[in-house]
Design an enzyme around this catalytic site. Structure first.
Site, mmCIF file in Angstrom:
data_model
loop_
_atom_site.group_PDB
_atom_site.id
_atom_site.type_symbol
_atom_site.label_atom_id
_atom_site.label_comp_id
_atom_site.label_asym_id
_atom_site.label_seq_id
_atom_site.Cartn_x
_atom_site.Cartn_y
_atom_site.Cartn_z
ATOM 1 N N LYS A 33 -2.594 5.668 -4.380
ATOM 2 C CA LYS A 33 -3.698 6.630 -4.195
ATOM 3 C C LYS A 33 -3.444 7.956 -4.892
ATOM 4 O O LYS A 33 -2.308 8.437 -4.931
ATOM 5 C CB LYS A 33 -3.920 6.888 -2.695
ATOM 6 C CG LYS A 33 -3.975 5.613 -1.866
ATOM 7 C CD LYS A 33 -4.223 5.860 -0.383
ATOM 8 C CE LYS A 33 -3.934 4.598 0.421
ATOM 9 N NZ LYS A 33 -2.522 4.474 0.845
ATOM 10 N N TYR A 86 2.858 9.799 -0.259
ATOM 11 C CA TYR A 86 3.831 9.165 0.653
ATOM 12 C C TYR A 86 5.280 9.290 0.169
ATOM 13 O O TYR A 86 6.203 9.028 0.940
ATOM 14 C CB TYR A 86 3.547 7.657 0.834
ATOM 15 C CG TYR A 86 2.234 7.290 1.438
ATOM 16 C CD1 TYR A 86 1.388 8.249 1.999
ATOM 17 C CD2 TYR A 86 1.810 5.961 1.471
ATOM 18 C CE1 TYR A 86 0.167 7.889 2.547
ATOM 19 C CE2 TYR A 86 0.595 5.595 2.025
ATOM 20 C CZ TYR A 86 -0.220 6.569 2.552
ATOM 21 O OH TYR A 86 -1.429 6.198 3.091
ATOM 22 N N ASP A 129 0.840 -1.198 0.000
ATOM 23 C CA ASP A 129 0.000 0.000 0.000
ATOM 24 C C ASP A 129 0.873 1.246 0.000
ATOM 25 O O ASP A 129 1.651 1.470 0.922
ATOM 26 C CB ASP A 129 -0.888 0.002 1.256
ATOM 27 C CG ASP A 129 -1.821 1.214 1.278
ATOM 28 O OD1 ASP A 129 -2.792 1.214 0.496
ATOM 29 O OD2 ASP A 129 -1.556 2.177 2.033
ATOM 30 N N HIS A 161 -7.700 9.099 -2.499
ATOM 31 C CA HIS A 161 -7.190 9.126 -1.122
ATOM 32 C C HIS A 161 -8.191 9.755 -0.146
ATOM 33 O O HIS A 161 -8.352 9.295 0.982
ATOM 34 C CB HIS A 161 -5.853 9.890 -1.106
ATOM 35 C CG HIS A 161 -4.921 9.492 -0.013
ATOM 36 N ND1 HIS A 161 -3.559 9.487 -0.164
ATOM 37 C CD2 HIS A 161 -5.153 9.092 1.257
ATOM 38 C CE1 HIS A 161 -2.985 9.087 0.971
ATOM 39 N NE2 HIS A 161 -3.932 8.846 1.853
HETATM 40 P P1 NDP Z 1 0.292 0.960 12.011
HETATM 41 O O1 NDP Z 1 -0.841 0.563 12.879
HETATM 42 O O2 NDP Z 1 0.711 0.071 10.919
HETATM 43 O O3 NDP Z 1 1.513 1.256 12.985
HETATM 44 C C1 NDP Z 1 2.827 1.400 12.527
HETATM 45 C C2 NDP Z 1 3.754 1.447 13.743
HETATM 46 O O4 NDP Z 1 3.709 0.192 14.427
HETATM 47 C C3 NDP Z 1 5.178 1.705 13.397
HETATM 48 O O5 NDP Z 1 5.686 2.576 14.388
HETATM 49 C C4 NDP Z 1 5.846 0.326 13.511
HETATM 50 O O6 NDP Z 1 7.189 0.493 13.888
HETATM 51 C C5 NDP Z 1 5.030 -0.322 14.593
HETATM 52 N N1 NDP Z 1 4.899 -1.784 14.464
HETATM 53 C C6 NDP Z 1 4.650 -2.488 13.333
HETATM 54 N N2 NDP Z 1 4.524 -3.798 13.592
HETATM 55 C C7 NDP Z 1 4.684 -3.957 14.932
HETATM 56 C C8 NDP Z 1 4.659 -5.075 15.803
HETATM 57 N N3 NDP Z 1 4.415 -6.301 15.340
HETATM 58 N N4 NDP Z 1 4.893 -4.861 17.122
HETATM 59 C C9 NDP Z 1 5.129 -3.620 17.579
HETATM 60 N N5 NDP Z 1 5.157 -2.507 16.812
HETATM 61 C C10 NDP Z 1 4.929 -2.671 15.493
HETATM 62 O O7 NDP Z 1 -0.103 2.406 11.499
HETATM 63 P P2 NDP Z 1 0.142 3.369 10.255
HETATM 64 O O8 NDP Z 1 -0.550 4.605 10.614
HETATM 65 O O9 NDP Z 1 1.572 3.381 9.905
HETATM 66 O O10 NDP Z 1 -0.711 2.724 9.085
HETATM 67 C C11 NDP Z 1 -0.259 1.660 8.304
HETATM 68 C C12 NDP Z 1 -0.415 1.951 6.830
HETATM 69 O O11 NDP Z 1 -1.752 2.300 6.498
HETATM 70 C C13 NDP Z 1 0.410 3.135 6.311
HETATM 71 O O12 NDP Z 1 1.763 2.819 6.138
HETATM 72 C C14 NDP Z 1 -0.318 3.448 5.028
HETATM 73 O O13 NDP Z 1 0.095 2.534 4.020
HETATM 74 C C15 NDP Z 1 -1.775 3.219 5.420
HETATM 75 N N6 NDP Z 1 -2.462 4.465 5.842
HETATM 76 C C16 NDP Z 1 -3.442 4.979 5.023
HETATM 77 C C17 NDP Z 1 -4.112 6.145 5.342
HETATM 78 C C18 NDP Z 1 -5.156 6.678 4.420
HETATM 79 O O14 NDP Z 1 -5.549 7.844 4.569
HETATM 80 N N7 NDP Z 1 -5.674 5.911 3.491
HETATM 81 C C19 NDP Z 1 -3.807 6.887 6.583
HETATM 82 C C20 NDP Z 1 -2.810 6.244 7.413
HETATM 83 C C21 NDP Z 1 -2.178 5.079 7.042
HETATM 84 P P3 NDP Z 1 8.383 -0.248 13.060
HETATM 85 O O15 NDP Z 1 8.326 0.221 11.648
HETATM 86 O O16 NDP Z 1 9.616 0.197 13.767
HETATM 87 O O17 NDP Z 1 8.110 -1.715 13.203
#
Ligand code: NDP
Length: 329
Positions: free
Chosen positions: A91, A62, A57, A124
């Site tokens: 998006k 981004y 995604d 988006h």
């Molecule tokens: P997430 O819920 O995926 O959280 C990401 C965070 O969790 C990072 O800090 C990561 O750190 C940590 N993490 C990941 N896996 C684990 C695990 N197993 N245990 C502990 N910590 C973990 O939230 P996001 O807001 O990043 O959303 C994910 C995706 O959704 C985005 O990347 C994007 O692609 C999409 N998105 C879409 C939006 C929209 O408007 N359509 C808005 C927001 C997000 P680390 O990398 O260090 O593991």
């Protein structure tokens, strides 16, 4: 190393979507979307493909379309996958909602990824903006018609919506010639989205859930109220299934037919997050996690709430628009 076999969900247009996607949004700072250093994200996506991830995604905003596309192309060159084995979601950004701008944005996306087509092109937001980020009243139906053209031209296989509310999805369904196959929204234990998910299901639209970990992880470097990794409801389920609380929450999404989009750049967590297809939660366990619901959003761009197509509930104290202040300074 062992590859995980990710199940697929059938979409309205008879194509199939892998049931989990890797998120590739790396955050935002004063200069805009953060990009990775030394191709870190490209390498993460390549590793993800080796582990069994087949869905990625990204989004124009981004700044990661290039690295994701490069990883896919390299893995095709290595013979690990064929193009049709991976599903790429991206998006359209809000500044490109006018009919002629959609084609421009689409081609730019294809240029950046270096691919002939993407699998899923999402609007988006329902919100159209001008180049200077002032509000534009371009109707999302105009944008949708232009996105339908992108399917006909073969630039994207499928099209869908993100951050649309129920009424806005219904409006598109009523007016479209190609139905949206997917709706990407925020879903995690603090915003379980029962209403929108059941509506989408009735219409045959697949829901993709962003920010799946909710309050389990830090957001913007801060802790937010809500369940943490040591929450007893989650740790007891984790113990029962020999999984981690993070895996329990991802499985909760899968069991509700939501495609989770966890983001990680850690090789260890990449495997953890995809290793959720060998168990299943019971109905009452799903219900228990549903109890965390507080309708809390982390993606709440209240600075757009005066826009005619703002999708969420209006809040009393909107935050200042970071995009516009960036443009002005
Ligand atoms: P997430 O819920 O995926 O959280 C990401 C965070 O969790 C990072 O800090 C990561 O750190 C940590 N993490 C990941 N896996 C684990 C695990 N197993 N245990 C502990 N910590 C973990 O939230 P996001 O807001 O990043 O959303 C994910 C995706 O959704 C985005 O990347 C994007 O692609 C999409 N998105 C879409 C939006 C929209 O408007 N359509 C808005 C927001 C997000 P680390 O990398 O260090 O593991």
């Amino acid at each position: 190393s062992a590859t995980i076999d990710v199940p697929k969900l059938k979409m309205l247009d008879d194509r199939e979507m892998p049931a989990i996607a890797l998120g590739t949004y790396l955050g935002f700072d004063k200069g805009g979307a953060v990009t990775s250093k030394d191709k870190q994200l490209r390498n993460v996506v390549m590793e993800a493909i080796d582990l069994g991830y087949r869905h990625f995604d990204t989004a124009a905003i981004y700044n990661t379309e290039g690295e994701v596309g490069e990883a896919i192309r390299l893995k095709i060159d290595e013979g690990v996958i064929k193009r049709e084995d991976v599903f790429l979601t991206t998006k359209l950004w809000n500044t490109h909602h006018k009919r002629e701008q959609v084609a421009v944005a689409m081609k730019e996306t294809l240029n950046k990824t270096g691919l002939d087509y993407v699998d899923l092109f999402l609007m988006h937001w329902p919100i159209a903006l001008n180049e200077d980020y002032s509000h534009s009243n371009t109707d999302y139906l105009e944008t949708w018609r232009a996105m339908e053209e992108m399917v006909k031209l073969g630039y994207t296989k499928s099209i869908g919506l993100s951050n649309f509310n129920k009424l806005q999805v219904a409006t598109v369904l009523q007016e479209c010639t190609i139905k949206p196959v997917a709706l990407q929204i925020e879903v995690h234990p603090q915003i379980i989205q029962e209403d929108l998910i059941s509506y989408a299901k009735d219409e045959g639209i697949i829901v993709m859930g962003y920010s799946p970990f909710g309050s389990l992880v830090k957001r913007f470097g801060m802790d937010f109220p809500g369940p943490k990794m040591d929450d007893p409801v989650l740790t007891s389920l984790a113990q029962k299934y020999e999984k981690t609380p993070a895996q329990i929450v991802l499985r909760w999404l899968v069991d509700r037919n939501v495609v989770p989009i966890p983001k990680t750049v850690s090789p260890k967590r990449l495997l953890e997050n995809i290793n959720i297809f060998d168990f299943k939660l019971k109905e009452e366990e799903i219900e228990k996690i549903n109890q965390f619901n507080s309708n809390t959003r982390y993606t709440l761009p209240s600075f757009w709430q005066t826009h005619p197509f703002y999708p969420f509930d209006i809040v009393p104290d909107p935050i200042p628009d970071p995009f516009r202040s960036q443009i002005k300074s």
